[in-house]
Write a protein that holds these residues in place. Structure first.
Motif, PDB file in Angstrom:
ATOM      1  N   ASN A 156     -29.558   9.464   4.191  1.00  0.00           N
ATOM      2  CA  ASN A 156     -28.298  10.178   4.224  1.00  0.00           C
ATOM      3  C   ASN A 156     -27.714  10.304   2.821  1.00  0.00           C
ATOM      4  OD1 ASN A 156     -28.539  10.208   7.011  1.00  0.00           O
ATOM      5  ND2 ASN A 156     -27.131   8.491   7.335  1.00  0.00           N
ATOM      6  N   MET A 157     -26.930  11.347   2.629  1.00  0.00           N
ATOM      7  CA  MET A 157     -26.308  11.572   1.329  1.00  0.00           C
ATOM      8  C   MET A 157     -25.356  10.434   0.993  1.00  0.00           C
ATOM      9  SD  MET A 157     -24.182  14.917   0.028  1.00  0.00           S
ATOM     10  CE  MET A 157     -25.673  15.908   0.066  1.00  0.00           C
ATOM     11  N   ALA A 158     -25.384  10.005  -0.268  1.00  0.00           N
ATOM     12  CA  ALA A 158     -24.521   8.920  -0.734  1.00  0.00           C
ATOM     13  C   ALA A 158     -23.186   9.488  -1.201  1.00  0.00           C
ATOM     14  CB  ALA A 158     -25.206   8.137  -1.845  1.00  0.00           C
ATOM     15  N   ASN A 159     -22.457  10.071  -0.253  1.00  0.00           N
ATOM     16  CA  ASN A 159     -21.156  10.656  -0.549  1.00  0.00           C
ATOM     17  C   ASN A 159     -20.313  10.548   0.716  1.00  0.00           C
ATOM     18  OD1 ASN A 159     -19.103  12.904  -0.528  1.00  0.00           O
ATOM     19  ND2 ASN A 159     -19.880  13.186  -2.614  1.00  0.00           N
ATOM     20  N   ASN A 160     -19.246   9.765   0.655  1.00  0.00           N
ATOM     21  CA  ASN A 160     -18.469   9.503   1.868  1.00  0.00           C
ATOM     22  C   ASN A 160     -17.854  10.765   2.459  1.00  0.00           C
ATOM     23  OD1 ASN A 160     -19.103   6.834   1.507  1.00  0.00           O
ATOM     24  ND2 ASN A 160     -17.023   6.146   1.074  1.00  0.00           N
ATOM     25  N   SER A 161     -17.254  11.597   1.625  1.00  0.00           N
ATOM     26  CA  SER A 161     -16.572  12.790   2.121  1.00  0.00           C
ATOM     27  C   SER A 161     -17.551  13.768   2.755  1.00  0.00           C
ATOM     28  CB  SER A 161     -15.799  13.473   0.988  1.00  0.00           C
ATOM     29  OG  SER A 161     -14.773  12.635   0.495  1.00  0.00           O
ATOM     30  N   LEU A 162     -18.696  13.999   2.092  1.00  0.00           N
ATOM     31  CA  LEU A 162     -19.685  14.926   2.636  1.00  0.00           C
ATOM     32  C   LEU A 162     -20.323  14.362   3.905  1.00  0.00           C
ATOM     33  CD1 LEU A 162     -21.420  16.254  -0.621  1.00  0.00           C
ATOM     34  CD2 LEU A 162     -19.709  17.395   0.802  1.00  0.00           C
ATOM     35  N   TYR A 163     -20.528  13.053   3.939  1.00  0.00           N
ATOM     36  CA  TYR A 163     -21.075  12.425   5.142  1.00  0.00           C
ATOM     37  C   TYR A 163     -20.117  12.616   6.310  1.00  0.00           C
ATOM     38  CZ  TYR A 163     -22.345   8.748   8.446  1.00  0.00           C
ATOM     39  OH  TYR A 163     -22.653   8.060   9.594  1.00  0.00           O
ATOM     40  N   LEU A 164     -18.835  12.340   6.100  1.00  0.00           N
ATOM     41  CA  LEU A 164     -17.848  12.467   7.173  1.00  0.00           C
ATOM     42  C   LEU A 164     -17.751  13.905   7.671  1.00  0.00           C
ATOM     43  CD1 LEU A 164     -15.010  10.193   5.735  1.00  0.00           C
ATOM     44  CD2 LEU A 164     -16.449   9.706   7.719  1.00  0.00           C
ATOM     45  N   ALA A 165     -17.766  14.856   6.735  1.00  0.00           N
ATOM     46  CA  ALA A 165     -17.685  16.262   7.129  1.00  0.00           C
ATOM     47  C   ALA A 165     -18.925  16.682   7.898  1.00  0.00           C
ATOM     48  CB  ALA A 165     -17.510  17.136   5.885  1.00  0.00           C
ATOM     49  N   GLY A 166     -20.103  16.194   7.461  1.00  0.00           N
ATOM     50  CA  GLY A 166     -21.342  16.555   8.137  1.00  0.00           C
ATOM     51  C   GLY A 166     -21.414  16.023   9.545  1.00  0.00           C
ATOM     52  N   VAL A 167     -21.017  14.766   9.725  1.00  0.00           N
ATOM     53  CA  VAL A 167     -21.050  14.179  11.057  1.00  0.00           C
ATOM     54  C   VAL A 167     -20.092  14.919  11.986  1.00  0.00           C
ATOM     55  CG1 VAL A 167     -20.581  12.107  12.405  1.00  0.00           C
ATOM     56  CG2 VAL A 167     -21.784  11.919  10.227  1.00  0.00           C
ATOM     57  N   THR A 168     -18.935  15.275  11.472  1.00  0.00           N
ATOM     58  CA  THR A 168     -17.968  16.036  12.271  1.00  0.00           C
ATOM     59  C   THR A 168     -18.567  17.358  12.734  1.00  0.00           C
ATOM     60  OG1 THR A 168     -16.103  15.048  11.098  1.00  0.00           O
ATOM     61  CG2 THR A 168     -15.685  17.112  12.277  1.00  0.00           C
ATOM     62  N   ALA A 169     -19.381  17.976  11.856  1.00  0.00           N
ATOM     63  CA  ALA A 169     -20.014  19.252  12.193  1.00  0.00           C
ATOM     64  C   ALA A 169     -21.280  19.070  13.018  1.00  0.00           C
ATOM     65  CB  ALA A 169     -20.336  20.014  10.915  1.00  0.00           C
ATOM     66  N   GLY A 170     -21.700  17.818  13.226  1.00  0.00           N
ATOM     67  CA  GLY A 170     -22.892  17.563  14.032  1.00  0.00           C
ATOM     68  C   GLY A 170     -24.196  17.552  13.264  1.00  0.00           C
ATOM     69  N   THR A 171     -24.122  17.600  11.931  1.00  0.00           N
ATOM     70  CA  THR A 171     -25.325  17.535  11.094  1.00  0.00           C
ATOM     71  C   THR A 171     -25.084  16.561   9.958  1.00  0.00           C
ATOM     72  OG1 THR A 171     -24.560  19.395   9.757  1.00  0.00           O
ATOM     73  CG2 THR A 171     -26.023  19.905  11.607  1.00  0.00           C
ATOM     74  N   ILE A 172     -25.982  15.610   9.805  1.00  0.00           N
ATOM     75  CA  ILE A 172     -25.803  14.605   8.769  1.00  0.00           C
ATOM     76  C   ILE A 172     -26.496  15.065   7.499  1.00  0.00           C
ATOM     77  CG2 ILE A 172     -26.319  12.244   8.070  1.00  0.00           C
ATOM     78  CD1 ILE A 172     -26.043  13.120  11.729  1.00  0.00           C
ATOM     79  N   PRO A 173     -25.757  15.233   6.385  1.00  0.00           N
ATOM     80  CA  PRO A 173     -26.382  15.684   5.143  1.00  0.00           C
ATOM     81  C   PRO A 173     -27.308  14.621   4.576  1.00  0.00           C
ATOM     82  CG  PRO A 173     -24.103  15.054   4.747  1.00  0.00           C
ATOM     83  CD  PRO A 173     -24.305  14.989   6.229  1.00  0.00           C
ATOM     84  N   GLY A 174     -28.506  15.034   4.222  1.00  0.00           N
ATOM     85  CA  GLY A 174     -29.467  14.094   3.672  1.00  0.00           C
ATOM     86  C   GLY A 174     -30.770  14.775   3.342  1.00  0.00           C
ATOM     87  N   GLU A 175     -31.799  13.981   3.111  1.00  0.00           N
ATOM     88  CA  GLU A 175     -33.110  14.504   2.742  1.00  0.00           C
ATOM     89  C   GLU A 175     -34.195  13.803   3.547  1.00  0.00           C
ATOM     90  OE1 GLU A 175     -33.849  15.185  -1.514  1.00  0.00           O
ATOM     91  OE2 GLU A 175     -31.826  14.402  -1.882  1.00  0.00           O
ATOM     92  N   GLU A 176     -35.367  14.397   3.537  1.00  0.00           N
ATOM     93  CA  GLU A 176     -36.515  13.833   4.249  1.00  0.00           C
ATOM     94  C   GLU A 176     -37.759  13.967   3.390  1.00  0.00           C
ATOM     95  OE1 GLU A 176     -38.825  14.162   8.561  1.00  0.00           O
ATOM     96  OE2 GLU A 176     -37.540  15.801   7.884  1.00  0.00           O
ATOM     97  N   GLU A 177     -38.605  12.968   3.473  1.00  0.00           N
ATOM     98  CA  GLU A 177     -39.880  12.987   2.756  1.00  0.00           C
ATOM     99  C   GLU A 177     -40.999  12.643   3.735  1.00  0.00           C
ATOM    100  OE1 GLU A 177     -41.900  10.973  -1.220  1.00  0.00           O
ATOM    101  OE2 GLU A 177     -40.431   9.815  -0.060  1.00  0.00           O
ATOM    102  N   ILE A 178     -41.956  13.552   3.871  1.00  0.00           N
ATOM    103  CA  ILE A 178     -43.149  13.282   4.678  1.00  0.00           C
ATOM    104  C   ILE A 178     -44.132  12.536   3.792  1.00  0.00           C
ATOM    105  CG2 ILE A 178     -44.968  14.255   6.098  1.00  0.00           C
ATOM    106  CD1 ILE A 178     -42.162  14.752   7.183  1.00  0.00           C
ATOM    107  N   LEU A 179     -44.495  11.343   4.184  1.00  0.00           N
ATOM    108  CA  LEU A 179     -45.346  10.503   3.357  1.00  0.00           C
ATOM    109  C   LEU A 179     -46.813  10.901   3.501  1.00  0.00           C
ATOM    110  CD1 LEU A 179     -43.700   7.040   4.095  1.00  0.00           C
ATOM    111  CD2 LEU A 179     -43.316   8.527   2.123  1.00  0.00           C
ATOM    112  N   THR A 180     -47.460  11.137   2.373  1.00  0.00           N
ATOM    113  CA  THR A 180     -48.899  11.407   2.378  1.00  0.00           C
ATOM    114  C   THR A 180     -49.653  10.102   2.597  1.00  0.00           C
ATOM    115  OG1 THR A 180     -49.161  11.028  -0.003  1.00  0.00           O
ATOM    116  CG2 THR A 180     -48.509  13.268   0.701  1.00  0.00           C
ATOM    117  N   PRO A 181     -50.925  10.177   3.000  1.00  0.00           N
ATOM    118  CA  PRO A 181     -51.705   8.942   3.121  1.00  0.00           C
ATOM    119  C   PRO A 181     -51.707   8.125   1.823  1.00  0.00           C
ATOM    120  CG  PRO A 181     -52.850  10.743   4.196  1.00  0.00           C
ATOM    121  CD  PRO A 181     -51.664  11.357   3.498  1.00  0.00           C
ATOM    122  N   GLN A 182     -51.743   8.803   0.687  1.00  0.00           N
ATOM    123  CA  GLN A 182     -51.716   8.116  -0.596  1.00  0.00           C
ATOM    124  C   GLN A 182     -50.406   7.354  -0.778  1.00  0.00           C
ATOM    125  OE1 GLN A 182     -51.097  10.568  -4.131  1.00  0.00           O
ATOM    126  NE2 GLN A 182     -52.721   9.452  -5.198  1.00  0.00           N
TER     127      GLN A 182
END
Length: 374
Positions: free
Chosen positions: A274-300
């Motif tokens: 999740n994004m390390a920002n309290n205001s953006l986190y609170l706004a995102g949760v209110t809107a039903g989407t949590i701001p953040g990022e995702e990484e698909i891990l390769t076998p390596q």
């Protein structure tokens, strides 16, 4: 089995060495609790199996009121299959511990405390800009044990300019004499962009001494070994039966869900944060989407993470597991890469496992990097 981590991003005071996400302004704390509960509902399907650990970290989760803590923990029990006897840990600072708070935490289901003591010397605590003093630290341990908390871990920091070898030994012996069954010890790290980093650059505080840190680590490992503690991870020591089940799940590659701003989640093949920002986190949760990022891990990447985490543990890296999971060639590559560290007597090869010995443990990060598949 899986774990759940809840990040409470608020502190009373900013420690000068800390680079975790937190705020010293508490106006949004009630909204943050509501948002974390809402995020738990949004992510209730992330974990499908039973949950064996819950960990409230931060920040300083002991700032939560009784009602707020109850609301979070009861929500997790409603949404997830929490096993009987689950380990429920609350991080707390000594200045938050008294008879009333301890009774409330017990009532909420907390059965393990992680106390951020750092030192029993006031000069060290002032240098780190901690909010408590040595007397409060001693009282916190006594209050916790009198309240019936037997599963306690305490944090210490070593290698600070104000910490002598003699005082470091006193810090360790104080925890041993208090009957603390789990001790986490960390070499002071000067993280970029922290207040400590700036103060050192401005020559207002003395820089850390790597030779002192190595000496303190040697004192630490010897003293705790004599006291019967397992050195089961580079920074963690426990009497038999008192290992941190939650932190061990990270090192064992088990899935976990992170709730709150900056919290990380892992499902075995991908990592989300999740994004390390309290205001953006609170706004995102209110809107039903949590701001953040995702990484698909390769076998390596999965292999490198296994090497990095497992090498830090008492059990070490299983070469057979590498062979079965990533193939014969990777196992052979790993064995070729580790030979110089075996020759230097930093790594032992026993029972088809690679394990750090006493000298190698202080060099763990560098050794792991040498073994990565790049």
């Amino acid at each position: 089995m899986a774990g759940i981590y809840i990040h409470i991003p608020f502190c009373r005071k900013a420690c000068n060495y800390c680079n975790f996400h937190f705020s010293t302004a508490h106006q949004k704390l009630p909204d943050m609790v509501d948002a974390i509960i809402r995020e738990a509902h949004l992510k209730k399907n992330y974990i499908t199996g039973p949950v064996e650990t819950i960990y409230l970290g931060g920040g300083t989760p002991s700032l939560l009121t009784q009602a707020q803590l109850d609301a979070i923990i009861s929500t997790l029990y409603q949404l997830f299959t929490v096993v009987p006897g689950a380990e429920i840990t609350l991080e707390t600072n000594p200045d938050d511990i008294d008879e009333t708070s301890l009774a409330g935490w017990k009532q909420s289901g907390v059965n393990r405390l992680s106390i951020g003591i750092q030192s029993f010397a006031d000069a060290d605590l002032a240098w780190m800009n901690r909010a408590h003093n040595a007397s409060q630290a001693l009282n916190a341990i006594r209050f916790a044990k009198e309240a019936g908390f037997d599963n306690i871990t305490a944090d210490l920091i070593y290698g600070t300019p104000t910490l002598s070898d003699e005082q470091w030994l006193i810090n360790i012996e104080t925890l041993l004499n208090a009957g603390i069954p789990h001790i986490s010890c960390y070499a002071l790290t000067v993280e970029p962009k922290t207040a400590l980093d700036q103060l050192i650059r401005q020559h207002k505080l003395e820089d850390v001494d790597p030779d002192k840190q190595a000496r303190h680590f040697e004192i630490l490992t010897q003293k705790l070994a004599e006291a019967g503690f397992e050195h089961y991870e580079i920074s963690n020591f426990a009497l038999p039966g008192f290992r941190s089940r939650h932190n061990s799940s990270y090192w064992q590659g088990k899935p976990y869900l992170g709730l709150g701003p900056s919290a990380h989640s892992f499902n075995g093949s991908s990592r989300q944060w999740n994004m390390a920002n309290n205001s953006l986190y609170l706004a995102g949760v209110t809107a039903g989407t949590i701001p953040g990022e995702e990484e698909i891990l390769t076998p390596q990447q999965q292999l490198n993470e296994y090497i990095m985490t497992s090498l830090r543990t008492l059990e070490g890296v299983s070469v057979e597991h590498v062979r079965m999971t990533w193939g014969h060639d990777q196992a052979e590559r790993l064995m070729a890469a580790v030979q110089k560290h075996i020759s230097n007597a930093h790594v032992l090869f026993t029972e088809n496992r690679l394990k750090l010995n006493a000298s190698g443990k202080f060099l763990a990060d560098g050794i792991a990097a040498d073994l990565f598949d790049l």
